[in-house]
Design a protein around this motif. Structure first.
Motif, PDB file in Angstrom:
ATOM      1  N   LEU A 247       0.843  -1.203   0.000  1.00  0.00           N
ATOM      2  CA  LEU A 247       0.000   0.000   0.000  1.00  0.00           C
ATOM      3  C   LEU A 247       0.876   1.251   0.000  1.00  0.00           C
ATOM      4  O   LEU A 247       1.890   1.315   0.707  1.00  0.00           O
ATOM      5  CB  LEU A 247      -0.911   0.002   1.228  1.00  0.00           C
ATOM      6  CG  LEU A 247      -2.058  -1.018   1.241  1.00  0.00           C
ATOM      7  CD1 LEU A 247      -2.869  -0.864   2.529  1.00  0.00           C
ATOM      8  CD2 LEU A 247      -2.946  -0.869   0.033  1.00  0.00           C
ATOM      9  N   PRO A 248       0.497   2.260  -0.763  1.00  0.00           N
ATOM     10  CA  PRO A 248       1.282   3.508  -0.741  1.00  0.00           C
ATOM     11  C   PRO A 248       1.085   4.263   0.577  1.00  0.00           C
ATOM     12  O   PRO A 248       0.035   4.141   1.225  1.00  0.00           O
ATOM     13  CB  PRO A 248       0.722   4.293  -1.926  1.00  0.00           C
ATOM     14  CG  PRO A 248      -0.666   3.780  -2.096  1.00  0.00           C
ATOM     15  CD  PRO A 248      -0.622   2.331  -1.725  1.00  0.00           C
ATOM     16  N   GLN A 249       2.097   5.006   0.957  1.00  0.00           N
ATOM     17  CA  GLN A 249       2.037   5.787   2.209  1.00  0.00           C
ATOM     18  C   GLN A 249       1.757   7.243   1.872  1.00  0.00           C
ATOM     19  O   GLN A 249       2.437   7.845   1.045  1.00  0.00           O
ATOM     20  CB  GLN A 249       3.354   5.663   2.976  1.00  0.00           C
ATOM     21  CG  GLN A 249       3.367   6.411   4.295  1.00  0.00           C
ATOM     22  CD  GLN A 249       4.663   6.204   5.062  1.00  0.00           C
ATOM     23  OE1 GLN A 249       5.475   5.356   4.693  1.00  0.00           O
ATOM     24  NE2 GLN A 249       4.848   6.990   6.131  1.00  0.00           N
ATOM     25  N   TYR A 262       0.552   2.786  11.646  1.00  0.00           N
ATOM     26  CA  TYR A 262      -0.157   3.407  10.537  1.00  0.00           C
ATOM     27  C   TYR A 262      -1.626   2.995  10.605  1.00  0.00           C
ATOM     28  O   TYR A 262      -2.001   2.023  11.276  1.00  0.00           O
ATOM     29  CB  TYR A 262       0.419   2.986   9.175  1.00  0.00           C
ATOM     30  CG  TYR A 262       1.857   3.408   8.970  1.00  0.00           C
ATOM     31  CD1 TYR A 262       2.149   4.634   8.383  1.00  0.00           C
ATOM     32  CD2 TYR A 262       2.906   2.567   9.345  1.00  0.00           C
ATOM     33  CE1 TYR A 262       3.464   5.024   8.181  1.00  0.00           C
ATOM     34  CE2 TYR A 262       4.214   2.948   9.137  1.00  0.00           C
ATOM     35  CZ  TYR A 262       4.493   4.186   8.551  1.00  0.00           C
ATOM     36  OH  TYR A 262       5.803   4.565   8.351  1.00  0.00           O
ATOM     37  N   GLU A 263      -2.436   3.749   9.931  1.00  0.00           N
ATOM     38  CA  GLU A 263      -3.836   3.375   9.749  1.00  0.00           C
ATOM     39  C   GLU A 263      -4.137   3.324   8.257  1.00  0.00           C
ATOM     40  O   GLU A 263      -3.479   3.999   7.449  1.00  0.00           O
ATOM     41  CB  GLU A 263      -4.760   4.385  10.435  1.00  0.00           C
ATOM     42  CG  GLU A 263      -4.697   5.782   9.871  1.00  0.00           C
ATOM     43  CD  GLU A 263      -5.740   6.696  10.498  1.00  0.00           C
ATOM     44  OE1 GLU A 263      -6.858   6.183  10.727  1.00  0.00           O
ATOM     45  OE2 GLU A 263      -5.434   7.878  10.721  1.00  0.00           O
ATOM     46  N   ILE A 264      -5.117   2.511   7.897  1.00  0.00           N
ATOM     47  CA  ILE A 264      -5.494   2.324   6.494  1.00  0.00           C
ATOM     48  C   ILE A 264      -6.617   3.292   6.177  1.00  0.00           C
ATOM     49  O   ILE A 264      -7.643   3.344   6.885  1.00  0.00           O
ATOM     50  CB  ILE A 264      -5.932   0.879   6.232  1.00  0.00           C
ATOM     51  CG1 ILE A 264      -4.778  -0.087   6.529  1.00  0.00           C
ATOM     52  CG2 ILE A 264      -6.392   0.712   4.795  1.00  0.00           C
ATOM     53  CD1 ILE A 264      -5.159  -1.540   6.372  1.00  0.00           C
ATOM     54  N   CYS A 265      -6.447   4.035   5.113  1.00  0.00           N
ATOM     55  CA  CYS A 265      -7.438   5.018   4.692  1.00  0.00           C
ATOM     56  C   CYS A 265      -7.943   4.656   3.294  1.00  0.00           C
ATOM     57  O   CYS A 265      -7.260   3.965   2.520  1.00  0.00           O
ATOM     58  CB  CYS A 265      -6.835   6.423   4.684  1.00  0.00           C
ATOM     59  SG  CYS A 265      -6.187   6.935   6.301  1.00  0.00           S
ATOM     60  N   GLY A 270     -12.001   4.582  -3.979  1.00  0.00           N
ATOM     61  CA  GLY A 270     -11.792   3.234  -3.480  1.00  0.00           C
ATOM     62  C   GLY A 270     -10.355   2.836  -3.267  1.00  0.00           C
ATOM     63  O   GLY A 270     -10.091   1.714  -2.802  1.00  0.00           O
ATOM     64  N   LYS A 271      -9.384   3.696  -3.542  1.00  0.00           N
ATOM     65  CA  LYS A 271      -7.982   3.354  -3.332  1.00  0.00           C
ATOM     66  C   LYS A 271      -7.651   3.323  -1.851  1.00  0.00           C
ATOM     67  O   LYS A 271      -8.181   4.096  -1.064  1.00  0.00           O
ATOM     68  CB  LYS A 271      -7.077   4.365  -4.036  1.00  0.00           C
ATOM     69  CG  LYS A 271      -7.169   4.339  -5.552  1.00  0.00           C
ATOM     70  CD  LYS A 271      -6.219   5.349  -6.174  1.00  0.00           C
ATOM     71  CE  LYS A 271      -6.289   5.303  -7.685  1.00  0.00           C
ATOM     72  NZ  LYS A 271      -5.363   6.296  -8.300  1.00  0.00           N
ATOM     73  N   LEU A 272      -6.759   2.407  -1.466  1.00  0.00           N
ATOM     74  CA  LEU A 272      -6.290   2.290  -0.084  1.00  0.00           C
ATOM     75  C   LEU A 272      -4.886   2.867   0.031  1.00  0.00           C
ATOM     76  O   LEU A 272      -4.058   2.709  -0.874  1.00  0.00           O
ATOM     77  CB  LEU A 272      -6.288   0.821   0.356  1.00  0.00           C
ATOM     78  CG  LEU A 272      -7.635   0.072   0.326  1.00  0.00           C
ATOM     79  CD1 LEU A 272      -7.425  -1.362   0.774  1.00  0.00           C
ATOM     80  CD2 LEU A 272      -8.661   0.751   1.198  1.00  0.00           C
ATOM     81  N   TYR A 273      -4.617   3.509   1.146  1.00  0.00           N
ATOM     82  CA  TYR A 273      -3.280   4.040   1.408  1.00  0.00           C
ATOM     83  C   TYR A 273      -3.056   4.082   2.911  1.00  0.00           C
ATOM     84  O   TYR A 273      -3.993   3.923   3.709  1.00  0.00           O
ATOM     85  CB  TYR A 273      -3.108   5.431   0.780  1.00  0.00           C
ATOM     86  CG  TYR A 273      -3.977   6.501   1.384  1.00  0.00           C
ATOM     87  CD1 TYR A 273      -3.496   7.325   2.411  1.00  0.00           C
ATOM     88  CD2 TYR A 273      -5.273   6.695   0.936  1.00  0.00           C
ATOM     89  CE1 TYR A 273      -4.292   8.307   2.976  1.00  0.00           C
ATOM     90  CE2 TYR A 273      -6.078   7.674   1.494  1.00  0.00           C
ATOM     91  CZ  TYR A 273      -5.592   8.480   2.515  1.00  0.00           C
ATOM     92  OH  TYR A 273      -6.382   9.441   3.086  1.00  0.00           O
ATOM     93  N   LEU A 274      -1.819   4.271   3.313  1.00  0.00           N
ATOM     94  CA  LEU A 274      -1.433   4.318   4.721  1.00  0.00           C
ATOM     95  C   LEU A 274      -1.213   5.774   5.144  1.00  0.00           C
ATOM     96  O   LEU A 274      -0.660   6.580   4.381  1.00  0.00           O
ATOM     97  CB  LEU A 274      -0.157   3.510   4.953  1.00  0.00           C
ATOM     98  CG  LEU A 274      -0.227   2.007   4.656  1.00  0.00           C
ATOM     99  CD1 LEU A 274       1.143   1.372   4.889  1.00  0.00           C
ATOM    100  CD2 LEU A 274      -1.285   1.334   5.500  1.00  0.00           C
ATOM    101  N   SER A 275      -1.636   6.053   6.352  1.00  0.00           N
ATOM    102  CA  SER A 275      -1.358   7.367   6.965  1.00  0.00           C
ATOM    103  C   SER A 275      -0.774   7.146   8.360  1.00  0.00           C
ATOM    104  O   SER A 275      -1.023   6.102   8.987  1.00  0.00           O
ATOM    105  CB  SER A 275      -2.626   8.216   7.043  1.00  0.00           C
ATOM    106  OG  SER A 275      -3.548   7.629   7.944  1.00  0.00           O
ATOM    107  N   VAL A 276       0.011   8.109   8.811  1.00  0.00           N
ATOM    108  CA  VAL A 276       0.664   7.995  10.119  1.00  0.00           C
ATOM    109  C   VAL A 276      -0.397   7.948  11.204  1.00  0.00           C
ATOM    110  O   VAL A 276      -1.324   8.764  11.236  1.00  0.00           O
ATOM    111  CB  VAL A 276       1.634   9.169  10.351  1.00  0.00           C
ATOM    112  CG1 VAL A 276       2.266   9.074  11.733  1.00  0.00           C
ATOM    113  CG2 VAL A 276       2.716   9.172   9.269  1.00  0.00           C
ATOM    114  N   ALA A 277      -0.297   6.949  12.073  1.00  0.00           N
ATOM    115  CA  ALA A 277      -1.286   6.803  13.142  1.00  0.00           C
ATOM    116  C   ALA A 277      -1.101   7.869  14.201  1.00  0.00           C
ATOM    117  O   ALA A 277       0.023   8.291  14.513  1.00  0.00           O
ATOM    118  CB  ALA A 277      -1.168   5.413  13.760  1.00  0.00           C
ATOM    119  N   ASP A 278      -2.217   8.314  14.767  1.00  0.00           N
ATOM    120  CA  ASP A 278      -2.204   9.327  15.832  1.00  0.00           C
ATOM    121  C   ASP A 278      -3.391   9.057  16.731  1.00  0.00           C
ATOM    122  O   ASP A 278      -4.131   8.071  16.546  1.00  0.00           O
ATOM    123  CB  ASP A 278      -2.249  10.728  15.225  1.00  0.00           C
ATOM    124  CG  ASP A 278      -1.731  11.784  16.208  1.00  0.00           C
ATOM    125  OD1 ASP A 278      -1.559  11.445  17.384  1.00  0.00           O
ATOM    126  OD2 ASP A 278      -1.506  12.925  15.762  1.00  0.00           O
TER     127      ASP A 278
END
Length: 290
Positions: A247-249, A262-265, A270-278
């Motif tokens: 998955l792209p970040q 990370y969390e999945i967004c 419909g695309k999935l990507y990673l974001s920094v978890a907080d």
């Protein structure tokens, strides 16, 4: 022609007989007699030759009170024993072999079996040639010994009535159009592959599609996209571990510190990507892949 003349006399009258009296010979003499004897002799020779030929034909053809040669006339019909050769068409209501031997039809060209109606038209034909076997009829059906339908084909559909259809070829089965079946299953310890080299592969069922591998993995490979779509329900990934390794970040320009979390967004498309978890969701901040 000589005609004899007779004279009548009365009593007391005497007449002198003529000296020259004619004598008639009864029979055939001369060349006529020789020709008659020759003709009778010729008839006798022809009779002897015909009798000898008749006896020879009866002996060669094996004529007997019950039939001729390998052909026997019984109460059930005609019975042929051994090999028989037919030079012209054979018309019969029923042909079967003995109980202890198979029925063999052999031809140097082809074997053709025709079925005709009352008008003489061919309604069914079975042609066994040197390169192919061809059957022409409105409906073709194969039954087992107990009467169960195994295979049926007509202009509208082909039905396989067995409990299991086994394809043993190394390349599997090739279907040019759609296939409708309740179960697709591989042999034990064998792999099951559903492949469409140049087109898409679609699995559709009114009550769901169930894919199960009891002793191995399930792999879905595609050169383009893989779409999992549910019109009225949900898509459930129920497993101990669900991995999405590529998955792209997402980023917001300052890099950020994720500390390995990370969390999945999901984007709107419909695309999935990673974001920094907080503490709160950061999908809106790290939505650069969208």
């Amino acid at each position: 022609m000589v005609r004899e003349q007779y004279t009548t006399t009365t009593q007391g009258t005497s007449l002198e007989r003529p000296e020259n009296q004619y004598v008639y010979k009864i029979g055939i003499y001369g060349w006529r007699k020789r020709c008659l004897y020759l003709f009778v002799l010729l008839l006798l020779v022809i009779l002897v030759v015909n009798l000898a030929l008749t006896i020879w034909i009866l002996k060669v053809m094996w004529f007997s009170p019950t039939g001729m040669g390998h052909l026997r006339v019984t109460s059930e019909g005609l019975r042929l024993e051994g090999d028989s050769e037919f030079l012209f068409p054979l018309y019969a209501k029923e042909i079967h072999s003995r109980m202890d031997s198979p029925l063999l039809l052999h031809s140097s060209q082809n074997v053709t079996v025709n079925a005709r109606n009352s008008e003489g038209k061919v309604t069914g034909r079975l042609l066994v040639g040197q390169e192919m076997v061809e059957a022409n009829s409105q409906h073709f059906q194969i039954n087992s010994n107990n009467g169960k339908m195994l295979f049926s084909a007509n202009e509208e559909e082909v039905v396989v009535g067995t409990d299991k259809l086994r394809v043993t070829g190394p390349e599997g089965a090739l279907f040019e159009h759609s296939v409708e079946t309740p179960l697709v299953k591989a042999d034990p310890f064998k792999q099951l592959r559903l492949e469409s080299p140049t087109r898409s592969l679609t699995m559709d069922a009114p009550r769901g599609v169930h894919i199960k591998a009891q002793g191995g993995n399930i792999e879905v490979l595609s050169h383009m996209d893989i779409n999992l779509q549910s019109s009225d329900g949900t898509i459930v990934l129920d497993a101990e571990t669900v991995r999405l390794p590529r998955l792209p970040q997402g980023s917001r320009g300052d890099g950020g510190s994720s500390q390995g979390l990370y969390e999945i967004c999901v984007c709107k498309d419909g695309k999935l990507y990673l974001s920094v978890a907080d503490v709160k969701s950061t999908c809106q901040d790290y939505n650069s892949p969208c």
